[in-house]
Design an enzyme around this catalytic site. Structure first.
Site, mmCIF file in Angstrom:
data_model
loop_
_atom_site.group_PDB
_atom_site.id
_atom_site.type_symbol
_atom_site.label_atom_id
_atom_site.label_comp_id
_atom_site.label_asym_id
_atom_site.label_seq_id
_atom_site.Cartn_x
_atom_site.Cartn_y
_atom_site.Cartn_z
ATOM 1 N N ASN A 126 0.879 -1.019 -0.088
ATOM 2 C CA ASN A 126 -0.146 -0.053 0.058
ATOM 3 C C ASN A 126 0.953 1.130 -0.191
ATOM 4 O OD1 ASN A 126 -1.739 2.263 0.898
ATOM 5 N ND2 ASN A 126 -2.675 1.030 2.260
ATOM 6 N N ARG A 169 -2.084 -1.792 -3.845
ATOM 7 C CA ARG A 169 -3.199 -0.532 -3.842
ATOM 8 C C ARG A 169 -2.750 0.199 -4.845
ATOM 9 N NH1 ARG A 169 -3.800 4.488 0.139
ATOM 10 N NH2 ARG A 169 -5.777 5.158 -0.564
ATOM 11 N N HIS A 215 -10.497 5.577 -1.554
ATOM 12 C CA HIS A 215 -10.517 4.745 -0.265
ATOM 13 C C HIS A 215 -11.689 3.897 -0.528
ATOM 14 C CE1 HIS A 215 -9.284 8.817 1.937
ATOM 15 N NE2 HIS A 215 -8.280 7.904 1.669
ATOM 16 N N ARG A 256 -5.377 18.421 3.038
ATOM 17 C CA ARG A 256 -5.892 19.082 1.827
ATOM 18 C C ARG A 256 -7.111 19.812 2.216
ATOM 19 N NH1 ARG A 256 -6.157 13.077 -0.274
ATOM 20 N NH2 ARG A 256 -4.229 12.313 0.737
ATOM 21 N N GLU A 286 -7.581 -2.536 4.769
ATOM 22 C CA GLU A 286 -7.367 -2.377 3.446
ATOM 23 C C GLU A 286 -6.577 -3.520 2.881
ATOM 24 O OE1 GLU A 286 -6.288 1.747 4.040
ATOM 25 O OE2 GLU A 286 -7.320 2.174 2.157
HETATM 26 C C1 UVW Z 1 -6.977 8.655 -1.866
HETATM 27 C C2 UVW Z 1 -6.136 8.860 -0.667
HETATM 28 O O1 UVW Z 1 -6.614 10.148 -0.048
HETATM 29 O O2 UVW Z 1 -5.415 8.066 -0.022
HETATM 30 P P1 UVW Z 1 -4.759 8.466 1.432
HETATM 31 O O3 UVW Z 1 -5.804 8.892 2.257
HETATM 32 O O4 UVW Z 1 -3.855 7.003 1.504
HETATM 33 O O5 UVW Z 1 -3.677 9.623 1.110
HETATM 34 MG MG MG Z 2 -4.805 5.459 4.094
#
Ligand code: UVW
Ligand code: MG
Ligand code: ADP
Length: 406
Positions: A12, A96, A185, A246, A392
């Protein structure tokens, strides 16, 4: 593949980390689990735990410059315990892969054409797909004879109805550039929604669940009878909830403003919204543990952390409300991933005031620390509120093994 090949290695690869597990699919044993984090920094850290195979847990710190070096370090750790990639017991490697576009709605054996498609999708998953590609290429070089399987984050969301997946923009432009909501996710949302149904003693097709995957990246999904009908991430993993770094939802005109008025370049805006926003941008910390510590310490600094926390919670509440409306009937809300599984104050605050929707949290049940799936709502509640640790890696291993044995 020989009859004795019953093991699957799961990789992953995230933007700055690699999590891995070696599972024996016949016995169910997790022979080794581990993590490389802070890849690309001076203080990279590798944690390797082969205790289920009789080995000793090891931790090492020191610069690991990139994902290729990280995977080679992982391969060396596994080999030191006699669990190396050369083992004839290894049946496949499951990867993944974050963005699979619309092409991949199921696990897929990787060949050059599949790799090319994952590469084509780099612009819409710039933090993730490059790391996934490096993981695949490095693993292929180490074991060219072994099937490598991609399990896509987007796959579970391909069932979203067109009216949930489309943005309200010019159709010809959207279609020409494949602009739509894909969602991410998905492996976690699929696993957690099924596990929640099991916790309620029901079949997945009889249960409607709102899944809140709150990790560093965070997303919500509305799962109706086992099928995803809406999710908060979109074309890229930037849309939706407030995340570690983010922004989640913003008025798209913010980007025009940053360009025209603040004079920022497209790359600078991308970096701002993906890496310098969210909790980090709001208060200087992206780790919920640190944010709670600052709130508890109080003062001006605590107030800044508290505002970040409140913004995070407000967004979460809005999605719970929205998905309640989308589903019509909600049987359960399930919290998962690093924050969802561990941060009781986040769960309490997100559900506070939602009694009108039939949702509440029992304070003493919420305070219990456990690795088990559990209910935290009072017995009388109309909607079950649950903490369901995601897995996961297990889900990827099972899908990988099923595919190579099909
Ligand atoms: C798609 C995504 O945001 O994955 P991660 O939470 O692992 O950064
Ligand atoms: Mg994660
Ligand atoms: N004990 C804890 N209390 C509160 N938050 C936690 C705790 N442990 C982990 N977290 C949060 O979980 C985040 C990591 O979640 P995880 O699901 O592992 O994310 P990812 O897979 O995106 O790297 C951390 O950044 C931190 O905010």
């Amino acid at each position: 593949m020989t009859a004795n090949a019953t093991r699957v290695l799961v990789l992953n690869s995230g933007s700055s980390s690699v999590k891995y597990q070696l599972l024996d699919m016949r016995s169910g044993a997790r022979l080794a689990t581990g993590l490389v984090e802070r890849i690309g920094e001076e203080t990279s850290r590798l944690v390797h735990n082969p205790s289920a195979a009789g080995g000793e847990r090891r931790e090492a710190e020191g610069a690991i410059p990139d994902h290729e070096a990280a995977l080679k370090a992982v391969a060396a750790e596994l080999a030191a315990d006699g669990l190396g990639l050369g083992s004839p017991e290894l049946a496949a490697i499951g990867h993944r892969v974050v963005h699979g576009g619309l092409k991949f709605s199921a696990p897929t054996v990787i060949d050059e054409a599949v790799l090319k498609e994952i590469e084509r999708l780099v612009p819409v998953a710039p933090l993730h797909n490059p790391a996934n590609i490096t993981g695949i290429r490095t693993a292929q070089a180490l074991r060219p004879d072994l099937p490598q399987v991609a399990v896509f984050d987007t796959a579970f969301h391909t069932t979203m109805p067109e009216y949930a997946a489309r943005y309200a923009i010019d159709v010809a432009t959207a279609d020409a550039h494949r602009i739509r909501r894909y969602g991410f996710h998905g492996t976690s949302h699929a696993y957690v929604s099924r596990r929640t149904a099991q916790l309620l003693g029901k079949a997945p097709q009889d249960v409607n669940v709102i899944v809140l995957h709150l990790g560093n990246g965070a997303s919500a999904s509305a799962v109706q009878g086992g099928r995803c009908v809406d999710t908060s991430m979109g074309l890229t993993p930037l849309e939706g909830l407030v995340m570690g770094t983010r922004s989640g939802d913003i008025d798209p005109a913010v980007t025009f403003h940053l360009k025209r008025v603040a004079g920022m370049s497209t790359d600078e805006i991308d970096e701002l919204l993906n890496k310098k926003s969210g909790l980090l941008g709001l208060c200087g910390d992206n780790d919920m543990r640190e944010i709670r510590r600052r709130i508890d310490a109080g003062g001006e600094d605590g107030a800044r952390a508290a505002l970040a926390f409140d913004i995070y919670i407000h967004r979460l509440k809005k999605y719970i409300g929205a998905y309640t409306a989308v589903l019509g009937r909600v049987d359960a809300v399930a919290f998962t991933a690093g924050v969802g599984e561990n941060a009781a104050p986040v769960r309490a605050a997100a559900i506070a005031g939602l009694e009108g929707l039939g949702m509440s949290v029992d304070a003493s049940l919420n305070a219990v620390r456990s690795d088990e799936a559990r209910l935290i709502s009072p017995e009388y509640a109309r909607v079950a509120v649950a903490v369901v640790p995601t897995d996961e890696e297990l889900e990827i291993a099972q899908q990988t093994y099923a595919l190579v044995n099909a």
